[in-house]
Scaffold this active site. Structure first.
Site, PDB file in Angstrom:
ATOM      1  N   GLU A  77       0.416  -1.274   0.102  1.00 54.65           N
ATOM      2  CA  GLU A  77       0.085  -0.047  -0.176  1.00 54.65           C
ATOM      3  C   GLU A  77       0.952   1.332   0.435  1.00 54.65           C
ATOM      4  O   GLU A  77       2.292   1.345   0.091  1.00 54.65           O
ATOM      5  CB  GLU A  77      -0.709  -0.256   1.663  1.00 54.65           C
ATOM      6  CG  GLU A  77      -2.412  -0.543   1.076  1.00 54.65           C
ATOM      7  CD  GLU A  77      -3.054   0.481   0.072  1.00 54.65           C
ATOM      8  OE1 GLU A  77      -2.710   1.639  -0.822  1.00 54.65           O
ATOM      9  OE2 GLU A  77      -4.407   0.365   0.328  1.00 54.65           O
ATOM     10  N   ASP A  78       0.463   2.545  -0.821  1.00 57.28           N
ATOM     11  CA  ASP A  78       0.907   3.692  -0.641  1.00 57.28           C
ATOM     12  C   ASP A  78       1.137   4.540   0.518  1.00 57.28           C
ATOM     13  O   ASP A  78       2.408   4.746   1.160  1.00 57.28           O
ATOM     14  CB  ASP A  78       0.332   4.559  -1.648  1.00 57.28           C
ATOM     15  CG  ASP A  78      -0.861   4.480  -2.041  1.00 57.28           C
ATOM     16  OD1 ASP A  78      -2.118   3.837  -0.518  1.00 57.28           O
ATOM     17  OD2 ASP A  78      -1.208   5.036  -2.720  1.00 57.28           O
ATOM     18  N   ASP A  80      -4.322   6.049   6.340  1.00 55.86           N
ATOM     19  CA  ASP A  80      -4.532   7.166   6.649  1.00 55.86           C
ATOM     20  C   ASP A  80      -6.190   6.631   7.661  1.00 55.86           C
ATOM     21  O   ASP A  80      -5.703   6.703   8.480  1.00 55.86           O
ATOM     22  CB  ASP A  80      -5.525   7.922   5.199  1.00 55.86           C
ATOM     23  CG  ASP A  80      -5.924   9.405   6.053  1.00 55.86           C
ATOM     24  OD1 ASP A  80      -5.546   9.674   6.787  1.00 55.86           O
ATOM     25  OD2 ASP A  80      -6.508   9.993   4.895  1.00 55.86           O
ATOM     26  N   PHE A 124      -1.805  15.818   3.520  1.00 56.82           N
ATOM     27  CA  PHE A 124      -2.239  15.943   2.726  1.00 56.82           C
ATOM     28  C   PHE A 124      -0.933  15.748   1.746  1.00 56.82           C
ATOM     29  O   PHE A 124      -1.068  16.833   1.399  1.00 56.82           O
ATOM     30  CB  PHE A 124      -3.636  16.521   1.618  1.00 56.82           C
ATOM     31  CG  PHE A 124      -4.507  15.581   0.137  1.00 56.82           C
ATOM     32  CD1 PHE A 124      -5.038  14.327   0.775  1.00 56.82           C
ATOM     33  CD2 PHE A 124      -3.465  15.758  -0.770  1.00 56.82           C
ATOM     34  CE1 PHE A 124      -4.946  13.402  -0.021  1.00 56.82           C
ATOM     35  CE2 PHE A 124      -4.118  14.614  -1.637  1.00 56.82           C
ATOM     36  CZ  PHE A 124      -4.760  13.822  -1.515  1.00 56.82           C
ATOM     37  N   ARG A 143       1.564  12.184  -9.392  1.00 56.64           N
ATOM     38  CA  ARG A 143       1.258  10.861  -9.464  1.00 56.64           C
ATOM     39  C   ARG A 143       3.264  11.101  -9.667  1.00 56.64           C
ATOM     40  O   ARG A 143       3.874  10.113  -8.794  1.00 56.64           O
ATOM     41  CB  ARG A 143       1.123  10.136  -9.697  1.00 56.64           C
ATOM     42  CG  ARG A 143      -0.449   9.680  -9.425  1.00 56.64           C
ATOM     43  CD  ARG A 143      -0.936   9.190 -10.295  1.00 56.64           C
ATOM     44  NE  ARG A 143      -2.521   8.898  -9.711  1.00 56.64           N
ATOM     45  CZ  ARG A 143      -3.306   8.483  -8.876  1.00 56.64           C
ATOM     46  NH1 ARG A 143      -2.806   7.510  -8.074  1.00 56.64           N
ATOM     47  NH2 ARG A 143      -4.687   8.534  -8.834  1.00 56.64           N
TER      48      ARG A 143
HETATM   49  P1  5GP Z   1      -8.126   5.309   3.955  1.00 57.66           P
HETATM   50  O1  5GP Z   1      -8.688   4.585   3.853  1.00 57.66           O
HETATM   51  O2  5GP Z   1      -6.281   4.922   4.766  1.00 57.66           O
HETATM   52  O3  5GP Z   1      -8.224   6.984   4.706  1.00 57.66           O
HETATM   53  O4  5GP Z   1      -6.900   6.379   3.040  1.00 57.66           O
HETATM   54  C1  5GP Z   1      -6.807   5.427   1.761  1.00 57.66           C
HETATM   55  C2  5GP Z   1      -5.989   6.287   0.345  1.00 57.66           C
HETATM   56  O5  5GP Z   1      -6.466   7.244   0.390  1.00 57.66           O
HETATM   57  C3  5GP Z   1      -5.479   5.870   0.052  1.00 57.66           C
HETATM   58  O6  5GP Z   1      -4.385   4.778  -1.065  1.00 57.66           O
HETATM   59  C4  5GP Z   1      -4.485   6.666  -1.024  1.00 57.66           C
HETATM   60  O7  5GP Z   1      -5.234   7.216  -2.324  1.00 57.66           O
HETATM   61  C5  5GP Z   1      -5.926   8.204  -0.100  1.00 57.66           C
HETATM   62  N1  5GP Z   1      -4.643   9.357   0.526  1.00 57.66           N
HETATM   63  C6  5GP Z   1      -5.421   9.086   1.973  1.00 57.66           C
HETATM   64  N2  5GP Z   1      -3.846  10.192   2.373  1.00 57.66           N
HETATM   65  C7  5GP Z   1      -3.647  10.160   1.118  1.00 57.66           C
HETATM   66  C8  5GP Z   1      -2.687  11.514   1.171  1.00 57.66           C
HETATM   67  O8  5GP Z   1      -2.262  12.039   2.348  1.00 57.66           O
HETATM   68  N3  5GP Z   1      -2.481  11.716   0.062  1.00 57.66           N
HETATM   69  C9  5GP Z   1      -2.856  11.035  -1.297  1.00 57.66           C
HETATM   70  N4  5GP Z   1      -2.425  11.581  -2.190  1.00 57.66           N
HETATM   71  N5  5GP Z   1      -3.891  10.215  -0.890  1.00 57.66           N
HETATM   72  C10 5GP Z   1      -4.131   9.430   0.328  1.00 57.66           C
END
Ligand code: 5GP
Length: 189
Positions: free
Chosen positions: A107-108, A111, A160, A173
Site C-alpha cells: 500500500e502507498d 490514512d 495531504f 503522481r
Molecule cells: P484511507 O482509507 O486509509 O483513509 O485512505 C486510503 C487511500 O486514500 C490511500 O490509498 C490514498 O489513495 C488516499 N490517501 C490518503 N491519504 C492521502 C494523502 O495524504 N495523499 C494522497 N494523495 N492520497 C491519500
C-alpha cells in the site's frame, strides 16, 4: 496560467517531506526485511492501484526471494479529493487465486484505514495462508479503524501528501519524492 492544463508540478510544491534518496534507502531496507522474513516461501505481492504503483515497482525489485505480483484497483464512493468515505468499490479484482498463499498487501498510504480494513476482510475471505501489510506511509493521526501494519516505511504528520504515486486531482503522481503542495493549490479546486 491554467493549472489544470499546464500543471507546473514542482512550482506547486510547498515542502518535500521525503526525498528520493530517503525513499530508495527505505525500499531497500524493507526489501531486505521481507526477503528474510519470507525466506523459503513464494510471496504474492498485491498492490492497490494507482497510488502504490511506483512503490510496488521498486519494492519487488528489492526482494530477492521468489515473488509473484497481482494488482487490484479500488475506489471509494463519495468523499472528496482529500478525504476517503470508507465505502469501497472494487474496480479491478485479483487475477489469480490466493487460496493457501502468502500474501503481502503493498500500500502507498494508510490514512483513516477504512480502505485497507475493507480490503483485509475481502482478501481474508479468499483463504490465504498468511496476509500481511506493507505500507510506505502511515498517517496515524487520522486513523478510524485499528490496523496492524507489519512493514512500515515512514510515519508522516497529518498532511495531504502527493508524489511517488500519490495524487491530488489525478496529478503529481510522477513526482519522484513525497511532498506537500502549496495551500493555494489545494484551495484552488
Ligand atoms: P484511507 O482509507 O486509509 O483513509 O485512505 C486510503 C487511500 O486514500 C490511500 O490509498 C490514498 O489513495 C488516499 N490517501 C490518503 N491519504 C492521502 C494523502 O495524504 N495523499 C494522497 N494523495 N492520497 C491519500
Amino acid at each position: 496560467m491554467d493549472r489544470a492544463r499546464h500543471p507546473d508540478l514542482v512550482n506547486d510544491v510547498d515542502e518535500v517531506l521525503i526525498t528520493e534518496e530517503q525513499i530508495r534507502a527505505k525500499v531497500a531496507e524493507l526489501g531486505a526485511m521481507l526477503s528474510r522474513d519470507y525466506e523459503g516461501r513464494t510471496v504474492v505481492l498485491v498492490s492497490v492501484l494507482k497510488g502504490s504503483l511506483p512503490f510496488m515497482a521498486d519494492l519487488m525489485r528489492a526482494i530477492s526471494i521468489p515473488a509473484q505480483i497481482d494488482l487490484m484497483e479500488v475506489s471509494s464512493y463519495g468523499g472528496t479529493a482529500t478525504e476517503t468515505s470508507g465505502l469501497v468499490r472494487i474496480l479491478k479484482d485479483l487475477s489469480s487465486s490466493i487460496d493457501g498463499r502468502d500474501v503481502l498487501i503493498v500500500e502507498d498510504i494508510i490514512d483513516t484505514g477504512l480502505t485497507l480494513n475493507y480490503l483485509l476482510r475481502y482478501l481474508r475471505g479468499k483463504n490465504p495462508r498468511s496476509l500481511r501489510i506493507c505500507a510506505l506511509l502511515d498517517k496515524p493521526a487520522r486513523r478510524l479503524v485499528e490496523i496492524s501494519i507489519d512493514y512500515r516505511g515512514f510515519t508522516i504528520p497529518d498532511k495531504f501528501v502527493v508524489g511517488y504515486g500519490l495524487d491530488y486531482g489525478e496529478l503529481y503522481r510522477n513526482l519522484p519524492f513525497i511532498a506537500v503542495l502549496k495551500p493555494e493549490v489545494y484551495s484552488a479546486s
